[in-house]
Scaffold this motif. Structure first.
Motif, PDB file in Angstrom:
ATOM      1  N   GLN A 249      31.884  73.619  49.868  1.00 37.77           N
ATOM      2  CA  GLN A 249      31.274  72.364  49.453  1.00 37.77           C
ATOM      3  C   GLN A 249      30.054  72.614  48.574  1.00 37.77           C
ATOM      4  O   GLN A 249      29.409  73.674  48.665  1.00 37.77           O
ATOM      5  CB  GLN A 249      30.861  71.554  50.677  1.00 37.77           C
ATOM      6  CG  GLN A 249      32.030  70.959  51.438  1.00 37.77           C
ATOM      7  CD  GLN A 249      31.583  69.986  52.521  1.00 37.77           C
ATOM      8  OE1 GLN A 249      30.497  70.125  53.083  1.00 37.77           O
ATOM      9  NE2 GLN A 249      32.431  69.011  52.820  1.00 37.77           N
ATOM     10  N   ALA A 250      29.738  71.644  47.743  1.00 36.97           N
ATOM     11  CA  ALA A 250      28.541  71.748  46.910  1.00 36.97           C
ATOM     12  C   ALA A 250      27.316  71.989  47.791  1.00 36.97           C
ATOM     13  O   ALA A 250      27.184  71.389  48.855  1.00 36.97           O
ATOM     14  CB  ALA A 250      28.367  70.474  46.098  1.00 36.97           C
ATOM     15  N   GLY A 251      26.463  72.893  47.323  1.00 35.92           N
ATOM     16  CA  GLY A 251      25.294  73.290  48.100  1.00 35.92           C
ATOM     17  C   GLY A 251      25.520  74.487  48.988  1.00 35.92           C
ATOM     18  O   GLY A 251      24.568  75.057  49.533  1.00 35.92           O
ATOM     19  N   GLY A 252      26.770  74.878  49.136  1.00 33.81           N
ATOM     20  CA  GLY A 252      27.108  76.007  49.993  1.00 33.81           C
ATOM     21  C   GLY A 252      26.944  77.346  49.293  1.00 33.81           C
ATOM     22  O   GLY A 252      26.480  77.427  48.158  1.00 33.81           O
ATOM     23  N   SER A 253      27.348  78.395  50.009  1.00 33.66           N
ATOM     24  CA  SER A 253      27.192  79.766  49.517  1.00 33.66           C
ATOM     25  C   SER A 253      28.481  80.557  49.685  1.00 33.66           C
ATOM     26  O   SER A 253      29.274  80.282  50.581  1.00 33.66           O
ATOM     27  CB  SER A 253      26.072  80.483  50.292  1.00 33.66           C
ATOM     28  OG  SER A 253      24.833  79.844  50.105  1.00 33.66           O
TER      29      SER A 253
ATOM     30  N   ARG B  26      19.949  81.067  41.457  1.00 32.71           N
ATOM     31  CA  ARG B  26      20.956  80.684  42.465  1.00 32.71           C
ATOM     32  C   ARG B  26      21.836  81.859  42.842  1.00 32.71           C
ATOM     33  O   ARG B  26      22.263  81.967  43.992  1.00 32.71           O
ATOM     34  CB  ARG B  26      21.826  79.546  41.925  1.00 32.71           C
ATOM     35  CG  ARG B  26      21.061  78.283  41.592  1.00 32.71           C
ATOM     36  CD  ARG B  26      22.019  77.133  41.272  1.00 32.71           C
ATOM     37  NE  ARG B  26      22.848  77.398  40.103  1.00 32.71           N
ATOM     38  CZ  ARG B  26      24.191  77.383  40.114  1.00 32.71           C
ATOM     39  NH1 ARG B  26      24.836  77.099  41.233  1.00 32.71           N
ATOM     40  NH2 ARG B  26      24.863  77.616  39.004  1.00 32.71           N
TER      41      ARG B  26
ATOM     42  N   ASN C 253      24.482  81.098  45.823  1.00 31.78           N
ATOM     43  CA  ASN C 253      23.880  80.053  46.649  1.00 31.78           C
ATOM     44  C   ASN C 253      23.783  78.755  45.862  1.00 31.78           C
ATOM     45  O   ASN C 253      23.899  78.755  44.643  1.00 31.78           O
ATOM     46  CB  ASN C 253      22.489  80.489  47.106  1.00 31.78           C
ATOM     47  CG  ASN C 253      22.497  81.741  47.955  1.00 31.78           C
ATOM     48  OD1 ASN C 253      23.458  82.005  48.686  1.00 31.78           O
ATOM     49  ND2 ASN C 253      21.440  82.530  47.882  1.00 31.78           N
ATOM     50  N   SER C 254      23.561  77.670  46.572  1.00 35.41           N
ATOM     51  CA  SER C 254      23.407  76.346  45.940  1.00 35.41           C
ATOM     52  C   SER C 254      24.532  76.081  44.944  1.00 35.41           C
ATOM     53  O   SER C 254      24.302  75.657  43.806  1.00 35.41           O
ATOM     54  CB  SER C 254      22.040  76.250  45.237  1.00 35.41           C
ATOM     55  OG  SER C 254      20.987  76.462  46.144  1.00 35.41           O
ATOM     56  N   LEU C 255      25.744  76.320  45.395  1.00 32.74           N
ATOM     57  CA  LEU C 255      26.891  76.183  44.498  1.00 32.74           C
ATOM     58  C   LEU C 255      27.087  74.740  44.061  1.00 32.74           C
ATOM     59  O   LEU C 255      26.836  73.794  44.829  1.00 32.74           O
ATOM     60  CB  LEU C 255      28.147  76.706  45.183  1.00 32.74           C
ATOM     61  CG  LEU C 255      28.248  78.239  45.190  1.00 32.74           C
ATOM     62  CD1 LEU C 255      29.233  78.711  46.253  1.00 32.74           C
ATOM     63  CD2 LEU C 255      28.658  78.752  43.823  1.00 32.74           C
ATOM     64  N   GLU C 256      27.548  74.602  42.824  1.00 34.00           N
ATOM     65  CA  GLU C 256      27.785  73.305  42.209  1.00 34.00           C
ATOM     66  C   GLU C 256      29.244  73.231  41.782  1.00 34.00           C
ATOM     67  O   GLU C 256      29.876  74.268  41.531  1.00 34.00           O
ATOM     68  CB  GLU C 256      26.873  73.157  40.983  1.00 34.00           C
ATOM     69  CG  GLU C 256      25.394  73.310  41.284  1.00 34.00           C
ATOM     70  CD  GLU C 256      24.551  73.458  40.023  1.00 34.00           C
ATOM     71  OE1 GLU C 256      25.134  73.593  38.925  1.00 34.00           O
ATOM     72  OE2 GLU C 256      23.298  73.439  40.149  1.00 34.00           O
TER      73      GLU C 256
ATOM     74  N   ASP D 290      30.448  75.381  39.037  1.00 38.47           N
ATOM     75  CA  ASP D 290      30.647  76.816  39.269  1.00 38.47           C
ATOM     76  C   ASP D 290      32.111  77.149  39.581  1.00 38.47           C
ATOM     77  O   ASP D 290      32.457  78.329  39.721  1.00 38.47           O
ATOM     78  CB  ASP D 290      29.771  77.297  40.421  1.00 38.47           C
ATOM     79  CG  ASP D 290      28.287  77.175  40.136  1.00 38.47           C
ATOM     80  OD1 ASP D 290      27.549  76.731  41.037  1.00 38.47           O
ATOM     81  OD2 ASP D 290      27.872  77.524  39.016  1.00 38.47           O
TER      82      ASP D 290
ATOM     83  N   SER E 154      32.794  68.512  45.476  1.00 32.46           N
ATOM     84  CA  SER E 154      31.605  67.643  45.453  1.00 32.46           C
ATOM     85  C   SER E 154      31.520  66.774  46.685  1.00 32.46           C
ATOM     86  O   SER E 154      32.448  66.687  47.479  1.00 32.46           O
ATOM     87  CB  SER E 154      31.626  66.778  44.190  1.00 32.46           C
ATOM     88  OG  SER E 154      32.801  66.013  44.158  1.00 32.46           O
TER      89      SER E 154
END
Length: 123
Positions: free
Chosen positions: A13-17, A67, A84-87, A90, A123
């Protein structure tokens, strides 16, 4: 000759790593600068990050700076990409690559490539 095998991709999920390892064959791993590139559907392959043979020099694309972190363990013949902080932007197939000499950000500079690992960010 260097053979490269990426792993660690998946759905996040977005925000994950995620952490992507790339294992290399051969006994001269520390002689190679290593890079990570990515290719999204319908887009050209683009530079993500690179690290020198002994890990003293790193380089990042602006869109991942702060990131993503590239690192390497020469005793394990492995280079890593910590993301980190995946969007959602990415989302791509991530490739590991090796080159002689200094770090570089252009894919034609690289001599050896892995087959890639898919990273999908929802997202």
């Amino acid at each position: 000759q260097v053979q490269l095998v990426e792993s660690g991709g998946g759905l996040v999920q977005a925000g994950g790593s995620l952490r992507l390892p790339c294992a290399a064959s051969g006994r001269t791993f520390s002689s190679y600068a290593m890079g990570w590139f990515r290719q999204a559907p319908g887009k050209e392959r683009e530079f993500v990050a690179a690290i020198s043979g002994r890990g003293r020099v790193t380089s990042y694309a602006d869109y991942v700076k702060g990131r993503f972190t590239i690192s390497r363990d020469n005793a394990k013949n492995t280079v890593y990409l910590q993301m980190n902080s995946l969007e959602p932007e990415d989302t791509a197939v991530y490739y590991c690559a090796a080159k002689y000499g200094q770090v570089g950000s252009s894919s034609p500079e690289y001599n050896y490539w892995g087959h890639g690992t898919q990273v999908t960010v929802s997202s």
